[in-house]
Design an enzyme around this catalytic site. Structure first.
Site, PDB file in Angstrom:
ATOM      1  CB  SER A  50      -1.137  -0.029   1.619  1.00  0.00           C
ATOM      2  OG  SER A  50      -1.546   0.542   1.067  1.00  0.00           O
ATOM      3  CG  ASP A  79      -6.180  -3.152  -3.446  1.00  0.00           C
ATOM      4  OD1 ASP A  79      -6.961  -2.571  -2.411  1.00  0.00           O
ATOM      5  OD2 ASP A  79      -4.803  -3.569  -3.189  1.00  0.00           O
ATOM      6  CG  HIS A 100      -5.718  -3.244   0.598  1.00  0.00           C
ATOM      7  ND1 HIS A 100      -5.047  -2.068  -0.662  1.00  0.00           N
ATOM      8  CD2 HIS A 100      -4.666  -2.423   1.390  1.00  0.00           C
ATOM      9  CE1 HIS A 100      -3.968  -1.102   0.111  1.00  0.00           C
ATOM     10  NE2 HIS A 100      -4.312  -1.686   1.346  1.00  0.00           N
TER      11      HIS A 100
END
Length: 522
Positions: free
Chosen positions: A211, A436, A465
């Site tokens: 991320s 996602d 995610h």
């Protein structure tokens, strides 16, 4: 104000100058102003009495402002689990869970246990709390719980309150932290990583970032290309969208996910009773939103508005969870008992022990510090946010006004440096789920365009995610890259077999800590 307990959906499967290169050993301290930092000797010790003995911690000192290396100093906490094979050890693998504001000191233990043995043999696993986070000179703004809540839908009647909220957060942060906030940035965190590299005696580092951690990795690749070994960027941030655009992409990415969800749900009308065509499912959904805005749904004492339901955007990326939750909300709206259970607000890993002195709003304070310091493209005129919210609610009905509403960065002092332009040919592997909710596929593709030496592995129909170590079809290719250094010859796609057990990765989300809880099927 939205329901505190059920405000925003967490994904059900889950924002200048280079550090001088190392000079010859004969160089003087004046020639190498960072030598005092690079030559530190870490004093490894047990992280905490209730942490496993195998993971050790140490504190390093770094300059707050790298342009003034002899100026104010701050602390960066690092951790280590040694490679399991001295013979096969290759080097170090730095780990970052995302955020901004995610603590990573426990990752060598938590994530390390999920890594393949072949990876554990080759690398010392290195965790760290980024500057301003956790045990690394934590920042605080003294925010209340409601002030930490980022999820604010646009309404003409409440926009003045939203402006006041954004102004208050910025003011409180400046009052508490002063000039320090300008230096809590991704570029400076990348410089900290290079100090960690030097302190550990490594010419290069390998890296696994999720991320926000992908953006940190990409910035390091841009600033220190010769010091990059094997970099895995999982669920990637588009460097061209930093940072307002990365919040707005949540809205953009939700619309196709909502279409997919309605198509999937329509085929299962006997189970969910939301409609037997995609259009009927969508009509049922929007009627429920309209009804709940007129008369909030009472769910175990919580009042759920239609805007709350819109904010559960990540539900629709996991089709079954989304259909179940909306069916249950429909039941509750009709006065029948729903079966929704509540979960703590997070798909994060079990919360690491809070060390003494870490402020309660540290996650939110560091989140805003990075988002506002990294980028200089935040509009300064509140009316721009109003116009954008109106426009984007029409474009992206589910979440557009939430994503484009005013943020504290509108009133934040400018960061110490411009945004990093990421555009290089350094090798890296990008892994990405097709569905996602936090870093949608369009974001991963943007990262791939900017990192021209990268290869991208997309998990078709992949939901949630975070990819690597989840048991998906991408695990084998990623492990092979980390252990051999060989990137795929071309971009790849794969599809995880239906029914194969998967582990939902538990990562910090790119949002603030005050974003409240949400409904989840129990």
């Amino acid at each position: 104000m939205r329901s505190r307990h059920l405000a925003s959906l967490v994904a059900v499967s889950a924002v200048a100058a280079l550090v001088p290169a190392l000079a010859p050993a004969t160089a003087t301290a004046a020639q190498r102003p960072l030598a005092q930092y690079e030559q530190q000797k870490p004093q490894w010790k047990r992280c905490a009495a209730d942490w496993p003995a195998k993971i050790q911690c140490a504190d390093l000192t770094v300059p707050l402002d790298y342009a003034k290396p002899n100026g104010k100093k701050i602390k960066v906490a690092i951790s280590r689990v040694k490679a399991t094979s001295a013979k096969e050890r290759r080097g170090v693998l730095l780990l970052n869970p995302g955020g901004p504001g995610g603590e990573g000191l426990d990752l060598p233990d938590y994530l390390g246990a999920q890594l393949p043995k072949s990876v554990q043999k080759q690398y010392d696993l290195i965790g760290f709390d980024p500057r301003g986070v956790g045990r690394s000179s934590a920042v605080t703004c003294g925010l209340t719980f409601d002030e930490e809540d980022i999820e604010r839908q646009y309404k003409p009647a409440t926009f003045a309150k939203d402006v006041a909220w954004a102004r208050t957060v910025a003011r409180k942060c400046k009052t508490k932290q002063g000039d320090k906030l300008r230096h809590i940035s991704t570029r400076n965190t990348a410089r900290d990583l290079d100090v960690i590299r030097a302190v550990l005696g490594q010419k290069k580092i390998s890296y696994l970032g999720y991320s926000y951690g992908t953006y940190l990795g990409a910035v390091y690749m841009q600033m220190f290309p010769s010091r990059v070994d094997r970099f895995v960027l999982d669920s990637a941030v588009d460097p061209q969208r930093v940072w307002r655009g990365m919040i707005q992409v949540w809205a953009e990415g939700t619309e196709p996910a909502f279409v997919r969800w309605s198509e999937w749900t329509a085929k299962r009308n006997k189970e969910f009773k939301l409609g037997d065509t995609p259009q009927k499912v969508r009509t049922t959904f929007w009627n429920l939103v309209k009804q709940a805005n007129k008369k909030p749904i009472n769910l175990d004492g919580e009042r759920i508005t239609g805007d709350d339901i819109r904010s559960y955007r990540a539900l629709y990326f996991n089709v079954r969870e989304g259909a179940t939750a909306i069916a249950e909300l429909k039941q509750a709206a009709a006065g029948r008992k729903a079966k929704l259970a509540r979960v703590p607000r997070s798909i994060t890993r079990p919360t690491p022990p809070r060390f003494g002195g870490v402020p309660g709003d540290n996650g939110s304070a560091s989140f805003w510090a990075v988002l506002c310091s990294d980028a200089r493209n935040w509009p300064r005129d509140p009316e721009q946010y109003r116009r954008d919210s109106v426009r984007d609610k029409a474009r992206y009905p589910m979440y557009g006004d939430f994503a484009s509403n005013i943020m504290p960065c509108a009133f934040w002092d400018q960061g110490s440096e411009p945004t990093t332009k990421v555009n290089n040919k350094v090798g890296a592997l990008i892994v990405q789920n097709e569905w996602d909710p936090q870093t949608p596929l369009v974001s991963g593709k943007g990262a791939h365009r900017a990192l021209k030496g990268s290869r991208m592995l997309t998990v078709l129909d992949g939901e949630g995610h975070g990819v690597y170590t989840s048991g998906s079809c991408a695990d084998k290719t990623t492990t092979s890259y980390l252990t051999t250094g060989k990137l795929p010859a071309k971009d790849l796609t794969c599809r995880t077999p239906v029914g194969k057990p998967r582990t939902a990765l538990q990562l910090p989300l790119p949002t603030t800590a005050g974003t409240p809880d949400l409904p989840q099927v129990g």
